[in-house]
Design a protein around this motif. Structure first.
Motif, mmCIF file in Angstrom:
data_model
loop_
_atom_site.group_PDB
_atom_site.id
_atom_site.type_symbol
_atom_site.label_atom_id
_atom_site.label_comp_id
_atom_site.label_asym_id
_atom_site.label_seq_id
_atom_site.Cartn_x
_atom_site.Cartn_y
_atom_site.Cartn_z
ATOM 1 N N UNK A 1 8.982 -4.620 -1.044
ATOM 2 C CA UNK A 1 8.032 -5.575 -0.434
ATOM 3 C C UNK A 1 8.789 -6.802 0.081
ATOM 4 N N UNK A 2 9.708 -7.309 -0.730
ATOM 5 C CA UNK A 2 10.490 -8.473 -0.296
ATOM 6 C C UNK A 2 11.289 -8.131 0.954
ATOM 7 N N UNK A 3 11.869 -6.936 0.975
ATOM 8 C CA UNK A 3 12.670 -6.538 2.146
ATOM 9 C C UNK A 3 11.794 -6.354 3.387
ATOM 10 N N UNK A 4 10.575 -5.831 3.201
ATOM 11 C CA UNK A 4 9.666 -5.657 4.341
ATOM 12 C C UNK A 4 9.294 -7.026 4.923
ATOM 13 N N UNK B 1 0.833 -1.215 0.000
ATOM 14 C CA UNK B 1 0.000 0.000 0.000
ATOM 15 C C UNK B 1 0.857 1.250 0.000
ATOM 16 N N UNK B 2 1.919 1.209 0.794
ATOM 17 C CA UNK B 2 2.761 2.401 0.989
ATOM 18 C C UNK B 2 3.641 2.678 -0.238
ATOM 19 N N UNK B 3 4.330 1.641 -0.687
ATOM 20 C CA UNK B 3 5.271 1.789 -1.817
ATOM 21 C C UNK B 3 5.573 0.393 -2.358
ATOM 22 N N UNK C 1 15.012 2.657 -0.617
ATOM 23 C CA UNK C 1 13.732 2.648 0.095
ATOM 24 C C UNK C 1 13.984 2.213 1.542
ATOM 25 N N UNK C 2 13.142 2.684 2.480
ATOM 26 C CA UNK C 2 13.374 2.352 3.891
ATOM 27 C C UNK C 2 13.493 0.841 4.182
#
Ligand code: PXG
Length: 459
Positions: free
Chosen positions: A327-330, A79-81, A92-93
């Motif tokens: 997304x993978x990193x999150x 949703x965010x990025x 990216x964070x």
């Protein structure tokens, strides 16, 4: 979701989906097993059967299925990025935070990471990076990478070349130049006249022999899995890796640990090199970094190499669209935090790992079992024809596949690599679930033994 019947799924599958490492025609005739959902360590297929997944998907679902924290992390990040790249001086964070967290959970020489989308791509990065390092060191002649027979390092051109699988090399003109293989440290096949520890030194000595044959000034690196996974859970003697380390140090050769299977707790430490006692310069990872929930891989870059690449390297002309995919990193962040919070590595090291070892030791009494070994939550049983001599079954009987057939029917996922029956269950498995798995394994061994009696296959 399950709008179609199993037969309908199978027909559409056979009509359009070319599966990896598969004889397409033979699978189309048989039909795939369709897996529709999973929870904890159990899968459900499209006929509603419950299956105990003792292979963690494909050596990757370390935290088990159905972990909401990972699902939430993916949804929140999407949703965010959902995507941004890391190429053009951007970041990216989640990628930054994951790089930071990986440098905390990996051995102290690792403070930098290069992300990829898979283990194979990670090993392609290893080849590029190792050769770039030696170029920058003013020794471009150091380009040969030494690997091992029956190693698995992936299926891209470089991954399959680093791997030592003859069937893969036979298709597509592999290995690519500059990659050579020494024999694997497989005691049962190559060392039974010695103690395991003596054999470990001998097998490591094969590396030194090859270095001297090639000329140390041409050798860039040695790569190995701490424990060979796809090759059949080949657990090297305790003496092997420290001796490999000594030899690499002696000739200044880079040491690469392919931790795609052994990483993230599988062996009872965070990384296999910690269990087996060596200190690599590079470490490939994938699978367990996200517990397989989404694809992610990468290479941990040790200080020796990072310093040269950063301080003297200029631009490194290499990278993937999905290097550091947010997304993978999150998901990886949520996964690693879950492993930390639930003390999953300690659970393997102090509780279920030793418990599995006890259970496997008892299996050595079974008439078909010639060898049984475990390390953390990786384990292997070797099916033999004659325990007194150690004689194997003729390969055309394919006893491993006979046993695997029983597992399939009894609701247990256990893999056969030749006659080596292997497991690597999710790290969240409990003692009670190990008991359940062991009773399935025993039943499948007994059914295989009954087949052997019926057909007169035993000695
Ligand atoms: N290194 C190792 C040690 C692996 O086990 C790879 C690299 C490649 O990772 P990717 O993500 O590109 O698949 C692997 C993968 C098997 C089997 O039959 C094992 C793997 C993959 C497919 C099948 O056990 N390991």
């Amino acid at each position: 979701m399950n709008a179609r019947t199993t037969l309908e799924w199978q027909a559409a599958d056979a009509a359009h989906f070319l599966h990896p490492f598969t004889d397409f025609q033979s699978l189309a005739r048989k039909g795939s097993r369709i897996i529709t959902k999973a929870d904890n360590i159990y899968l459900t297929d499209s006929d509603g059967n419950r299956i105990l997944d003792a292979m963690s998907g494909l050596w990757c679902v370390n935290v088990g299925y159905g972990q909401e924290a990972l699902v939430e992390a993916a949804a929140r990040q999407m949703r965010e990025l959902p995507f941004y790249n890391a190429f053009f001086q951007t970041a990216t964070p989640p990628a930054i935070e994951l790089a930071e967290l990986l440098s905390e959970v990996t051995p102290p020489q690792f403070k930098h990471v290069f992300f990829s989308g898979s283990g194979s791509e990670g090993n392609d990065t290893v080849v590029r990076m190792v050769r770039r390092y030696w170029d920058l060191m003013g020794q471009p002649g150091r380009s040969v990478i030494i690997s091992r027979v029956n190693a698995y390092h992936g299926s891209t051109m470089a991954g399959a070349s680093l791997g030592g699988m003859s069937g893969m090399h036979a298709q597509g003109g592999l290995p690519i130049p500059g990659i050579v293989h020494i024999q694997q440290p497989y005691w049962y096949e190559h060392g039974r006249s010695m103690s395991r520890d003596e054999f470990g030194i001998v097998a490591a000595g094969w590396l030194e022999d090859r270095i001297l044959e090639i000329g140390a000034e041409k050798v860039a690196a040695f790569i190995g899995e701490p424990i060979q996974g796809a090759g059949g859970v080949i657990i090297p003697p305790a003496t092997y890796w420290p001796e490999i380390q000594r030899i690499c140090d002696k000739y200044g050769i880079l040491l690469v640990s392919d931790e795609v299977i052994c990483g993230f707790g599988r062996t009872g430490q965070w990384f296999g090199c910690e269990t087996l006692g060596y200190r690599p310069d590079l470490m490939t990872f994938a699978k367990g970094v996200t517990s397989g929930y989404v694809p992610l891989g990468g290479v941990m870059v040790g200080d020796r190499i990072a310093k040269v690449l950063i301080e003297h390297g200029g631009e490194f002309n290499h990278g993937y669209t999905y290097s550091g995919h947010p997304v993978a990193c999150a998901v990886a962040l949520a996964n690693i935090r879950l492993i930390q919070e639930t003390r999953l590595v300690e659970h393997v090291r102090d509780d279920v790992g030793p418990y599995l070892a006890e259970q496997y030791a008892k299996l050595r009494e079974h008439p078909l079992v010639g060898d049984a070994e475990t390390c953390g939550l990786m384990a292997v049983l070797l099916l033999v024809k004659d325990k007194s001599t150690g004689a194997m079954f003729p390969s055309e009987l394919d006893m491993g596949m006979v046993c695997r057939g029983h597992c399939f029917r009894e609701g247990l996922i256990m893999r056969a690599v030749g006659d080596r029956m292997i497991i690597a269950p999710p790290l969240v498995i409990t003692r009670a679930q190990i008991d359940e798995m062991m009773s399935l394994i025993r039943r499948c061994l007994d059914l295989t033994l009954a087949d052997a009696h019926t057909h007169g296959w035993l000695a």
